[in-house]
Scaffold this motif. Structure first.
Motif, PDB file in Angstrom:
ATOM      1  N   ILE A 158       2.126   8.243  -8.317  1.00 46.22           N
ATOM      2  CA  ILE A 158       2.384   7.504  -7.167  1.00 46.22           C
ATOM      3  C   ILE A 158       0.669   6.434  -7.188  1.00 46.22           C
ATOM      4  CG2 ILE A 158       2.413   7.183  -4.739  1.00 46.22           C
ATOM      5  CD1 ILE A 158       4.117   9.658  -4.566  1.00 46.22           C
ATOM      6  N   LEU A 159      -0.090   7.287  -7.035  1.00 42.72           N
ATOM      7  CA  LEU A 159      -1.840   6.331  -7.379  1.00 42.72           C
ATOM      8  C   LEU A 159      -2.124   6.009  -8.737  1.00 42.72           C
ATOM      9  CD1 LEU A 159      -4.135   8.932  -5.661  1.00 42.72           C
ATOM     10  CD2 LEU A 159      -2.482   6.688  -4.780  1.00 42.72           C
ATOM     11  N   ALA A 160      -0.840   5.835  -9.888  1.00 45.07           N
ATOM     12  CA  ALA A 160      -0.837   5.612 -11.201  1.00 45.07           C
ATOM     13  C   ALA A 160      -0.640   4.254 -11.122  1.00 45.07           C
ATOM     14  CB  ALA A 160      -0.072   6.032 -12.101  1.00 45.07           C
ATOM     15  N   PRO A 213       5.417  21.278   0.897  1.00 43.12           N
ATOM     16  CA  PRO A 213       5.037  20.657  -0.615  1.00 43.12           C
ATOM     17  C   PRO A 213       3.851  19.740  -1.001  1.00 43.12           C
ATOM     18  CG  PRO A 213       7.710  20.432   0.757  1.00 43.12           C
ATOM     19  CD  PRO A 213       6.292  21.392   1.626  1.00 43.12           C
ATOM     20  N   ASP A 214       3.746  19.784  -2.011  1.00 44.33           N
ATOM     21  CA  ASP A 214       2.634  19.054  -2.804  1.00 44.33           C
ATOM     22  C   ASP A 214       2.434  17.281  -3.255  1.00 44.33           C
ATOM     23  OD1 ASP A 214       3.360  20.146  -4.413  1.00 44.33           O
ATOM     24  OD2 ASP A 214       1.469  20.525  -5.348  1.00 44.33           O
ATOM     25  N   ASP A 215       4.240  16.872  -3.189  1.00 42.76           N
ATOM     26  CA  ASP A 215       4.285  15.307  -3.721  1.00 42.76           C
ATOM     27  C   ASP A 215       4.643  14.297  -2.269  1.00 42.76           C
ATOM     28  OD1 ASP A 215       6.597  17.066  -3.043  1.00 42.76           O
ATOM     29  OD2 ASP A 215       7.816  16.961  -4.870  1.00 42.76           O
ATOM     30  N   GLY A 216       4.903  13.054  -3.597  1.00 44.79           N
ATOM     31  CA  GLY A 216       5.988  11.841  -2.080  1.00 44.79           C
ATOM     32  C   GLY A 216       4.918  11.211  -1.403  1.00 44.79           C
ATOM     33  N   GLY A 217       5.272  10.535  -1.106  1.00 47.32           N
ATOM     34  CA  GLY A 217       4.769   9.351  -0.268  1.00 47.32           C
ATOM     35  C   GLY A 217       5.126   8.301   0.568  1.00 47.32           C
ATOM     36  N   GLU A 253       9.547   1.738   2.502  1.00 41.68           N
ATOM     37  CA  GLU A 253      10.823   3.877   1.923  1.00 41.68           C
ATOM     38  C   GLU A 253       9.957   4.368   1.385  1.00 41.68           C
ATOM     39  OE1 GLU A 253      10.240   0.774  -1.681  1.00 41.68           O
ATOM     40  OE2 GLU A 253      10.285   0.230   0.392  1.00 41.68           O
ATOM     41  N   GLU A 254      10.545   5.570   1.736  1.00 42.73           N
ATOM     42  CA  GLU A 254      10.021   6.662   0.697  1.00 42.73           C
ATOM     43  C   GLU A 254       9.633   7.221  -0.818  1.00 42.73           C
ATOM     44  OE1 GLU A 254      10.729  11.859   1.113  1.00 42.73           O
ATOM     45  OE2 GLU A 254      12.085  10.144   2.164  1.00 42.73           O
ATOM     46  N   ILE A 255       8.931   7.264  -1.408  1.00 43.94           N
ATOM     47  CA  ILE A 255       8.398   7.771  -2.894  1.00 43.94           C
ATOM     48  C   ILE A 255       8.284   8.794  -3.184  1.00 43.94           C
ATOM     49  CG2 ILE A 255       7.016   7.012  -4.535  1.00 43.94           C
ATOM     50  CD1 ILE A 255       5.559   5.258  -2.337  1.00 43.94           C
ATOM     51  N   ARG A 272       0.857  -1.145   0.711  1.00 40.31           N
ATOM     52  CA  ARG A 272       0.749   0.490  -0.765  1.00 40.31           C
ATOM     53  C   ARG A 272       0.985   0.607  -0.306  1.00 40.31           C
ATOM     54  NH1 ARG A 272      -2.338  -4.092   2.407  1.00 40.31           N
ATOM     55  NH2 ARG A 272      -4.732  -4.338   2.555  1.00 40.31           N
ATOM     56  N   ILE A 273       0.073   2.444  -0.333  1.00 42.21           N
ATOM     57  CA  ILE A 273       1.125   3.659  -0.736  1.00 42.21           C
ATOM     58  C   ILE A 273       0.018   5.225   0.120  1.00 42.21           C
ATOM     59  CG2 ILE A 273       2.361   3.181  -2.449  1.00 42.21           C
ATOM     60  CD1 ILE A 273       0.699   4.556  -4.231  1.00 42.21           C
ATOM     61  N   LEU A 274       1.019   5.666   0.649  1.00 38.57           N
ATOM     62  CA  LEU A 274      -0.095   6.856   1.825  1.00 38.57           C
ATOM     63  C   LEU A 274       1.446   8.229   0.690  1.00 38.57           C
ATOM     64  CD1 LEU A 274      -1.061   8.581   4.034  1.00 38.57           C
ATOM     65  CD2 LEU A 274       0.903   8.735   4.597  1.00 38.57           C
ATOM     66  N   ALA A 275      -0.064   8.860   0.136  1.00 39.65           N
ATOM     67  CA  ALA A 275       1.166  10.028  -0.891  1.00 39.65           C
ATOM     68  C   ALA A 275       0.805  11.328  -0.738  1.00 39.65           C
ATOM     69  CB  ALA A 275       0.576   9.526  -2.814  1.00 39.65           C
ATOM     70  N   ARG A 276       0.924  12.558  -0.824  1.00 46.45           N
ATOM     71  CA  ARG A 276       0.442  13.740  -0.458  1.00 46.45           C
ATOM     72  C   ARG A 276       0.298  14.214  -1.533  1.00 46.45           C
ATOM     73  NH1 ARG A 276       4.557  16.912   2.122  1.00 46.45           N
ATOM     74  NH2 ARG A 276       5.632  15.912   0.804  1.00 46.45           N
TER      75      ARG A 276
END
Length: 710
Positions: free
Chosen positions: A573-575, A535-539, A564-566, A524-528
């Motif tokens: 990221i959600l693609a 900042p409005d990126d990363g996850g 790990e960080e994305i 699973r991923i958590l994205a901003r």
């Protein structure tokens, strides 16, 4: 024109002890002036005759009414004659006053005797018709009795109400300034003042605040002034009737005058139609919550205060830095939204962040929490005992700093917390706790009583939540879902409901499940997805695992293992996220997708009622029959809890001894080593990977799955 009076008229007033206007009044016109030295008083009046040889004087307060004219038989001709007439009038007035006072005393004795002989009211027809409790009321000979007390608490008169609602007062009783209380008055909270008993009872039952019965609109000002003298620091709210169909609207007018006299607030009921005048009518039409909302909306607005826009000069503003709890991700005093598809563990994610905050642990990026703080958790879906508290414990939270929002004490009753009307009470509770740094609202849509798809209604409903965060200095984290069929759109626009959820939030976080790949199944991923303040990126990657609580045998809960960080934008990221429900050629849900969804749900929630599973599945577009088939395919177990009407069917995945999952990506930040500061990285909970001694693990039957697990 102005008239210059001879000394005879002015001296006649002075010798008679009568006040006289400061300036000479114009002939032929009535001039009002103060007779007690107060600027806001105008009880006295005088009219000079057109021939300027006489005048009429009156005082509405004392009842004086004199005519002065030169040379007319029977009228005072000089100051001495005027004084003699005044003395006779004073004597007659004093005799009348003595007679009235004796009448007041007799009425008070009769009221007390009647009150003592009466029984507490129970099932009177008037109470049933108004939908109110008896409170202080008593009953005698079929009449409902309401006492009228003076400022010292002594009974001075009484009101009787028949079954049909006819109201009568005890003949000869004093009413000026008389009142009675429903609830115990104090300066610790608002004090409400209403005209009649039914309205006062309605207000007290809706708000829980002490309410004073003034009995009629004309008595509101006298009662309010008396209360201001007794409670100089109390917030007084005059709750008037909106008798807009009555000429002059006396209820509204008198209520505003009373509120202005004591620097209080005035509140009036607002109806959707033309029917109704008082708050009891509003309660019977729209319920007690509507009454409470309207009172709260009026409580901070001073009566009669004109509307004005307050401008803040730029030179008066002192710039301040954002108070970050987790740098770039969680900010004190700001609204955040955490949204995602079912099965992504949104609630568990929020609780994991809360756990780190209570223990000065580490955030997912490895940075340490600067200062521990308290956390409020308000959930409209999960039970603290079997779901929320176990997950917090599994995440290593300091439970002494966790506070769940429970019921609200409303008078003598308890009811569920209502965000639309109970934010003030929640703010007071938060201040009593002290150092509250995070408030989790799950789901955030519960804060919207109206149409959650209407932008204007959603903004208005969320504003108290935003104001609460600013007031207590806490980050507000609202949990929501992704809209069905929103895949591929901007992540902020995918938040369920109105666009106002994403627009009003300063930070929007998105949770999703990644398609199975070579690196790890089910990650699973958590994205901003959005940030107006950083900042409005990363996850970050994360996994969920079920663990049995060490000190509570048989209690299983999910917890978060961070990966790990994305890098990249939220859309990028959600693609790869598993948010699309595929269908086969016949239009049925793809079996793999349904199976994954159900497996994720049961992994995240643990044991869950069948009805809740079906409800959640339908929200995602799955049919009940499809979900039932998926349960069989994934091997989910069914159990029956309870007996008879209490019988409940629950689903769960079979518990394995080694159900922990950890990817190679977890080695980042010292999960199996050290971080950049050479300090051991402590995740929210230690990763406990053990095999039962002497046992085997059925997942090792598949070599690839065993490698993955290892």
């Amino acid at each position: 024109m102005n008239v210059i009076f001879s000394p005879d008229l002015r001296s006649a007033f002075e010798h008679a002890g009568l006040p006289f206007p400061d300036c000479d009044p114009e002939a032929g016109r009535i001039v009002r002036f103060s007779t007690n030295g107060r600027n806001d008083d105008c009880a006295g009046w005088i009219r000079v005759f057109e021939d300027q040889n006489g005048a009429i004087f009156g005082d509405w307060r004392t009842g004086d009414n004199f005519v002065w004219q030169r040379g007319r038989e029977g009228q005072p001709r000089d100051a001495a004659d005027f004084a003699e007439i005044r003395a006779k009038a004073d004597a007659a007035r004093k005799a009348a006053e003595d007679e009235r006072e004796e009448g007041y005393r007799q009425a008070a004795r009769k009221a007390l005797a009647t009150w003592q002989a009466a029984e507490p009211a129970k099932h009177h027809a008037y109470l049933s018709a108004k939908g109110i409790a008896p409170h202080i009321a008593r009953e005698r000979n079929g009449s409902l009795l309401i006492p009228v007390f003076d400022q010292d608490g002594a009974i001075q008169s009484m009101q009787s109400i028949s079954a049909s609602g006819q109201k009568l007062f005890l003949p000869g009783g004093r009413m000026a300034g008389g009142c009675c209380w429903i609830g115990e008055p104090s300066e610790s909270g608002p004090l409400l003042v209403a005209e009649g008993f039914a309205t006062a009872a309605t207000l007290h039952e809706a708000t829980g605040w002490p309410t004073c019965v003034a009995f009629n609109a004309g008595n509101l000002r006298a009662v309010a002034l008396s209360l201001r003298e007794q409670f100089p620091r109390a917030k007084l709210v005059i709750c008037g009737d909106d008798d807009r169909h009555t000429q002059g609207n006396p209820g509204r007018t008198k209520a505003i005058e009373a509120a202005q006299a004591v620097k209080g607030s005035a509140a009036f009921p607002t109806f959707t139609g033309d029917e109704g005048t008082d708050f009891n009518d509003l309660m019977q039409q729209a319920g007690s919550e509507a009454v409470k909302r309207q009172i709260i909306a009026s409580i901070e607005k001073p009566a009669g205060e004109s509307r004005a826009v307050h401008l803040i000069n730029g030179a008066a503003i002192r710039p301040e830095p954002i108070d970050w709890l987790w740098n770039g991700w969680l900010a004190a005093g700001k609204l955040h939204i955490l949204a995602g598809a079912p099965g992504t563990g949104k609630t568990t994610l929020a609780l994991a962040l809360a756990a780190a905050l209570t223990t000065c642990g580490r955030w997912p990026d490895g940075s340490r929490v600067k200062d521990a703080g308290a956390v409020l958790v308000w959930s409209g879906e999960d039970d603290p005992t079997d779901t929320l508290a176990p997950r917090l414990l599994a995440c290593g939270a300091d439970m002494s700093l966790i506070h769940f929002v429970g019921s609200v004490r409303d008078g003598e009753q308890h009811r569920p917390f209502d965000p639309a009307s109970d934010m003030r009470e929640l703010a007071e509770a938060a201040r009593r706790v002290g150092n509250v740094r995070l408030l989790i609202t799950d789901p955030v849509v519960s804060a919207v009583q109206g149409d959650s798809h209407n932008n204007a209604e959603t903004r208005r409903a969320l504003q108290p939540l935003v104001d609460l965060g600013h007031e207590i200095g806490a980050a507000i984290l609202g949990i929501s879902h992704f809209s069905k069929g929103s895949q591929g759109r901007d992540p902020t626009e995918r938040v369920a409901g109105s666009l106002a959820f994403g627009a009003l939030a300063r930070v929007v976080l998105a949770a999703a499940k990644v398609q199975d790949d070579a690196e790890g199944a089910g990650r699973r991923i958590l994205a901003r997805a959005k940030s107006n303040i950083g900042p409005d990126d990363g996850g970050f990657y994360y996994d969920l695992e079920q663990v049995e609580l060490q000190d509570f045998a048989g209690v299983w809960a999910s917890r978060v293992l961070w990966g790990e960080e994305i890098e990249g934008s939220a859309r990028e990221i959600l693609a790869a996220a598993d948010t699309v429900t595929e269908r086969d050629e016949d239009g049925n849900e793809d079996r793999n997708e349904v199976d994954k969804w159900l497996r994720d749900l049961l992994t995240d929630e643990g044991e869950i009622a069948k009805a809740d599973v079906i409800k959640a599945g339908r929200a995602c577009g799955f049919k009940e029959r499809t979900i039932q088939h998926a349960r069989k395919r994934i091997g989910a177990e069914t159990k029956i809890h309870g007996f008879g009407k209490e019988k409940v069917s629950v689903w769960s995945l079979p518990i394995r001894a080694n159900n922990s999952t950890m990817h190679a990506s977890h080695k980042k930040h010292g999960m199996n080593g050290t971080n950049d500061d050479s300090e051991p990285f402590v995740p929210f909970v230690p990763c406990d990977l053990r095999l039962e001694e002497g046992g085997t693990d059925d997942c090792t039957n598949d070599e690839e799955e065993a490698d993955e697990w290892l």
